[in-house]
Design an enzyme around this catalytic site. Structure first.
Site, PDB file in Angstrom:
ATOM      1  N   HIS A 121       0.819  -1.101  -0.233  1.00 44.76           N
ATOM      2  CA  HIS A 121       0.030  -0.074  -0.030  1.00 44.76           C
ATOM      3  C   HIS A 121       1.054   1.210  -0.114  1.00 44.76           C
ATOM      4  O   HIS A 121       0.415   2.316   0.300  1.00 44.76           O
ATOM      5  CB  HIS A 121      -0.835   0.026   1.162  1.00 44.76           C
ATOM      6  CG  HIS A 121      -2.116  -1.004   1.204  1.00 44.76           C
ATOM      7  ND1 HIS A 121      -2.829  -1.568   2.005  1.00 44.76           N
ATOM      8  CD2 HIS A 121      -2.461  -1.585  -0.025  1.00 44.76           C
ATOM      9  CE1 HIS A 121      -3.752  -2.468   1.722  1.00 44.76           C
ATOM     10  NE2 HIS A 121      -3.307  -2.640   0.427  1.00 44.76           N
ATOM     11  N   ALA A 241       1.517  -9.682  18.333  1.00 45.83           N
ATOM     12  CA  ALA A 241       2.337 -10.290  17.541  1.00 45.83           C
ATOM     13  C   ALA A 241       3.787  -9.953  18.314  1.00 45.83           C
ATOM     14  O   ALA A 241       4.573 -10.783  18.329  1.00 45.83           O
ATOM     15  CB  ALA A 241       2.676  -9.488  16.345  1.00 45.83           C
TER      16      ALA A 241
HETATM   17  C1  BJW Z   1      -2.938  -7.078  16.672  1.00 45.86           C
HETATM   18  C2  BJW Z   1      -2.638  -6.381  17.451  1.00 45.86           C
HETATM   19  C3  BJW Z   1      -1.249  -6.825  18.026  1.00 45.86           C
HETATM   20  C4  BJW Z   1      -4.153  -5.235  17.097  1.00 45.86           C
HETATM   21  N1  BJW Z   1      -0.787  -7.988  17.628  1.00 45.86           N
HETATM   22  N2  BJW Z   1      -2.718  -8.318  16.065  1.00 45.86           N
HETATM   23  C5  BJW Z   1     -12.620  -7.563  -3.606  1.00 45.86           C
HETATM   24  C6  BJW Z   1     -13.761  -7.481  -2.685  1.00 45.86           C
HETATM   25  C7  BJW Z   1     -14.636  -6.593  -2.039  1.00 45.86           C
HETATM   26  C8  BJW Z   1     -13.789  -5.486  -2.069  1.00 45.86           C
HETATM   27  C9  BJW Z   1     -12.885  -5.174  -2.950  1.00 45.86           C
HETATM   28  C10 BJW Z   1     -12.322  -6.232  -3.656  1.00 45.86           C
HETATM   29  N3  BJW Z   1     -11.165  -5.720  -4.329  1.00 45.86           N
HETATM   30  C11 BJW Z   1     -11.008  -4.484  -4.161  1.00 45.86           C
HETATM   31  C12 BJW Z   1     -11.935  -4.021  -3.356  1.00 45.86           C
HETATM   32  C13 BJW Z   1     -12.225  -2.806  -2.885  1.00 45.86           C
HETATM   33  C14 BJW Z   1     -11.198  -2.364  -1.928  1.00 45.86           C
HETATM   34  C15 BJW Z   1     -11.233  -3.249  -0.762  1.00 45.86           C
HETATM   35  O1  BJW Z   1     -10.797  -4.043  -0.513  1.00 45.86           O
HETATM   36  N4  BJW Z   1     -12.436  -2.771   0.317  1.00 45.86           N
HETATM   37  C16 BJW Z   1     -12.907  -3.408   1.387  1.00 45.86           C
HETATM   38  C17 BJW Z   1     -12.723  -2.666   2.541  1.00 45.86           C
HETATM   39  C18 BJW Z   1     -14.215  -4.405   1.427  1.00 45.86           C
HETATM   40  N5  BJW Z   1      -9.946  -2.373  -2.081  1.00 45.86           N
HETATM   41  C19 BJW Z   1      -9.209  -1.412  -2.865  1.00 45.86           C
HETATM   42  O2  BJW Z   1      -9.809  -0.537  -3.179  1.00 45.86           O
HETATM   43  C20 BJW Z   1      -7.870  -1.657  -3.424  1.00 45.86           C
HETATM   44  N6  BJW Z   1      -7.397  -1.490  -4.864  1.00 45.86           N
HETATM   45  C21 BJW Z   1      -7.860  -2.375  -5.451  1.00 45.86           C
HETATM   46  O3  BJW Z   1      -8.200  -3.379  -5.303  1.00 45.86           O
HETATM   47  O4  BJW Z   1      -8.087  -1.842  -6.738  1.00 45.86           O
HETATM   48  C22 BJW Z   1      -8.330  -2.523  -7.971  1.00 45.86           C
HETATM   49  C23 BJW Z   1      -8.027  -1.744  -9.162  1.00 45.86           C
HETATM   50  C24 BJW Z   1      -7.611  -2.377 -10.148  1.00 45.86           C
HETATM   51  C25 BJW Z   1      -7.343  -1.658 -11.569  1.00 45.86           C
HETATM   52  C26 BJW Z   1      -7.708  -0.145 -11.455  1.00 45.86           C
HETATM   53  C27 BJW Z   1      -8.286   0.334 -10.436  1.00 45.86           C
HETATM   54  C28 BJW Z   1      -8.675  -0.333  -9.342  1.00 45.86           C
HETATM   55  C29 BJW Z   1      -6.860  -0.813  -2.618  1.00 45.86           C
HETATM   56  C30 BJW Z   1      -6.942  -0.921  -1.098  1.00 45.86           C
HETATM   57  C31 BJW Z   1      -6.078   0.189  -0.470  1.00 45.86           C
HETATM   58  C32 BJW Z   1      -5.968  -0.005   0.830  1.00 45.86           C
HETATM   59  N7  BJW Z   1      -5.822   1.302   1.507  1.00 45.86           N
HETATM   60  C33 BJW Z   1      -5.626   1.547   3.067  1.00 45.86           C
HETATM   61  C34 BJW Z   1      -5.607   2.788   3.491  1.00 45.86           C
HETATM   62  C35 BJW Z   1      -4.613   3.747   2.869  1.00 45.86           C
HETATM   63  C36 BJW Z   1      -4.299   4.868   3.919  1.00 45.86           C
HETATM   64  C37 BJW Z   1      -3.301   5.120   4.612  1.00 45.86           C
HETATM   65  O5  BJW Z   1      -2.669   4.130   5.327  1.00 45.86           O
HETATM   66  O6  BJW Z   1      -3.141   6.432   4.981  1.00 45.86           O
HETATM   67  O7  BJW Z   1      -4.685   0.644   3.815  1.00 45.86           O
HETATM   68  S1  BJW Z   1      -7.150   0.835   3.746  1.00 45.86           S
HETATM   69  C38 BJW Z   1      -6.397   0.607   5.347  1.00 45.86           C
HETATM   70  O8  BJW Z   1      -6.690  -0.900   5.426  1.00 45.86           O
HETATM   71  C39 BJW Z   1      -4.906   0.689   4.955  1.00 45.86           C
HETATM   72  C40 BJW Z   1      -4.232  -0.709   5.457  1.00 45.86           C
HETATM   73  O9  BJW Z   1      -3.261  -1.244   4.878  1.00 45.86           O
HETATM   74  C41 BJW Z   1      -5.537  -1.692   5.206  1.00 45.86           C
HETATM   75  C42 BJW Z   1      -5.551  -3.027   5.855  1.00 45.86           C
HETATM   76  O10 BJW Z   1      -5.741  -2.731   7.382  1.00 45.86           O
HETATM   77  P1  BJW Z   1      -5.060  -3.663   8.395  1.00 45.86           P
HETATM   78  O11 BJW Z   1      -3.789  -3.513   8.255  1.00 45.86           O
HETATM   79  O12 BJW Z   1      -5.597  -4.998   8.367  1.00 45.86           O
HETATM   80  O13 BJW Z   1      -5.462  -2.919   9.743  1.00 45.86           O
HETATM   81  P2  BJW Z   1      -6.660  -2.887  10.484  1.00 45.86           P
HETATM   82  O14 BJW Z   1      -6.967  -1.810  11.353  1.00 45.86           O
HETATM   83  O15 BJW Z   1      -7.888  -3.342   9.722  1.00 45.86           O
HETATM   84  O16 BJW Z   1      -6.741  -4.455  11.417  1.00 45.86           O
HETATM   85  C43 BJW Z   1      -5.480  -4.513  12.528  1.00 45.86           C
HETATM   86  C44 BJW Z   1      -5.755  -5.911  12.913  1.00 45.86           C
HETATM   87  O17 BJW Z   1      -4.843  -6.222  13.761  1.00 45.86           O
HETATM   88  C45 BJW Z   1      -6.729  -6.243  13.775  1.00 45.86           C
HETATM   89  O18 BJW Z   1      -7.359  -7.486  13.157  1.00 45.86           O
HETATM   90  C46 BJW Z   1      -6.531  -6.565  15.187  1.00 45.86           C
HETATM   91  O19 BJW Z   1      -7.326  -7.379  15.727  1.00 45.86           O
HETATM   92  C47 BJW Z   1      -5.122  -6.641  15.094  1.00 45.86           C
HETATM   93  N8  BJW Z   1      -4.351  -6.471  16.049  1.00 45.86           N
HETATM   94  N9  BJW Z   1      -3.382  -5.170  17.736  1.00 45.86           N
HETATM   95  C48 BJW Z   1      -1.630  -8.747  16.515  1.00 45.86           C
HETATM   96  N10 BJW Z   1      -0.554  -6.410  19.113  1.00 45.86           N
END
Ligand code: BJW
Ligand code: ZN
Length: 252
Positions: A121, A241
């Site tokens: 990302h 983790a």
């Molecule tokens: C612990 C802990 C400890 C806490 N030890 N654990 C297919 C199906 C449905 C939707 C889509 C799909 N394909 C694409 C989509 C749309 C979308 C998407 O997925 N939406 C869903 C929400 C449904 N995806 C996209 O738009 C992606 N693009 C794409 O697919 O483009 C296709 C395309 C092709 C060709 C042309 C045009 C387009 C892009 C996704 C980009 C995500 N960006 C973000 C934000 C960036 C902003 C920023 O950082 O400033 O990235 S979203 C945000 O979520 C960020 C993260 O990287 C990402 C994932 O989150 P993460 O890391 O999992 O964090 P959390 O907070 O959700 O979870 C934390 C976890 O840790 C929890 O489980 C806790 O329990 C745990 N935890 N403490 C261990 N100590």
């Protein structure tokens, strides 16, 4: 299976694995003081993702988006890798082909010493030209910004005169082709995939465990709580983790 038995069994199987991969999310940096996105203290509790992390949001209000990223940077600037990051970096010595795919943009895996890193990302310390002249800069400071009281005051400017934007993949934007295809290839070739600290809801990253499993990999989830992946994982190591990964390393 008790937590201790699961840990021992994962360690036993990892000892026999040759291609190990890890996928990390915001949870691995939580113990370094970097806020996660979802959950009770998550960033999206106070901010709407669609207001800030989409190309549309940037087009509407680039100054607001930059303000948010400056605040994020200030939260991350003093953060240091925790034992979870450090264990994954040391795993590269044990498995030289280990690939670490991270959804995190905080740069802590690099600070910890991971070299075979795929930043899915982007990186919060890089900015790139939103006008697509192709320039990318490492931008620890905030660069020259549009002056005065214009609506885009505070938005860093590219040498070409266009706005700079954080080099981060926002919702609806495609991941870098090269990075995504290497990640998919590695997932398909791995014997074991450690999925650490991610809510497993954001695609395409959330599809990697399914792909790896189809090709025969063992899937191990390390998380403090259940996620949509939990039921499909071969093993779940429950806990922070920064504690689980060192405990696993000690058994290898
Ligand atoms: C612990 C802990 C400890 C806490 N030890 N654990 C297919 C199906 C449905 C939707 C889509 C799909 N394909 C694409 C989509 C749309 C979308 C998407 O997925 N939406 C869903 C929400 C449904 N995806 C996209 O738009 C992606 N693009 C794409 O697919 O483009 C296709 C395309 C092709 C060709 C042309 C045009 C387009 C892009 C996704 C980009 C995500 N960006 C973000 C934000 C960036 C902003 C920023 O950082 O400033 O990235 S979203 C945000 O979520 C960020 C993260 O990287 C990402 C994932 O989150 P993460 O890391 O999992 O964090 P959390 O907070 O959700 O979870 C934390 C976890 O840790 C929890 O489980 C806790 O329990 C745990 N935890 N403490 C261990 N100590
Ligand atoms: Zn430019």
């Amino acid at each position: 299976m008790s937590d201790t038995d699961a840990l021992r069994e994962v360690a036993r199987r990892l000892r026999a694995a040759t291609r190990v991969m890890a996928l990390t999310g915001a949870g691995i940096s939580a113990e370094s003081g970097v806020p996660t996105f979802r959950g009770p203290d998550g960033l999206w509790r106070n901010f709407r993702a669609t207001d800030l992390a989409t190309p549309g949001a940037f087009a509407r209000d680039p100054a607001l988006v930059w303000e948010w990223y400056r605040w994020r940077r200030s939260r991350i600037r003093d953060a240091r890798p925790n034992p979870g990051h450090l264990v994954l970096a040391r795993f590269e010595r044990r498995w030289p082909a280990l690939t670490l795919a991270t959804q995190n943009v905080d740069g802590l895996h690099t600070q910890a010493g991971s070299r075979r890193l795929l930043e899915l990302h982007g990186n919060i310390w890089r900015a790139r030209c939103a006008a697509r002249c192709g320039r990318t800069v490492i931008q620890d400071v905030d660069g020259a910004a549009a002056p005065g009281t214009a609506p885009d005051a505070g938005v860093p400017l590219c040498a070409c005169g266009g706005w700079m934007r954080p080099d981060i993949v926002w919702f609806g934007e495609a991941l870098d082709d090269g990075i995504l295809s290497r990640t998919l290839d590695e997932a398909a070739a791995s014997d074991a995939l450690l999925v650490v600290g991610t809510s497993s809801v954001v695609y395409p990253a959330a599809a990697l465990p399914g792909l790896a499993r189809q090709h025969g990999a063992m899937i191990v989830e390390v998380n403090v709580e259940d996620t949509p992946l939990t039921g499909a994982a071969d093993f779940v190591l429950r806990g922070p983790a920064g504690e689980v990964l060192p405990a696993l390393e000690a058994l290898l």
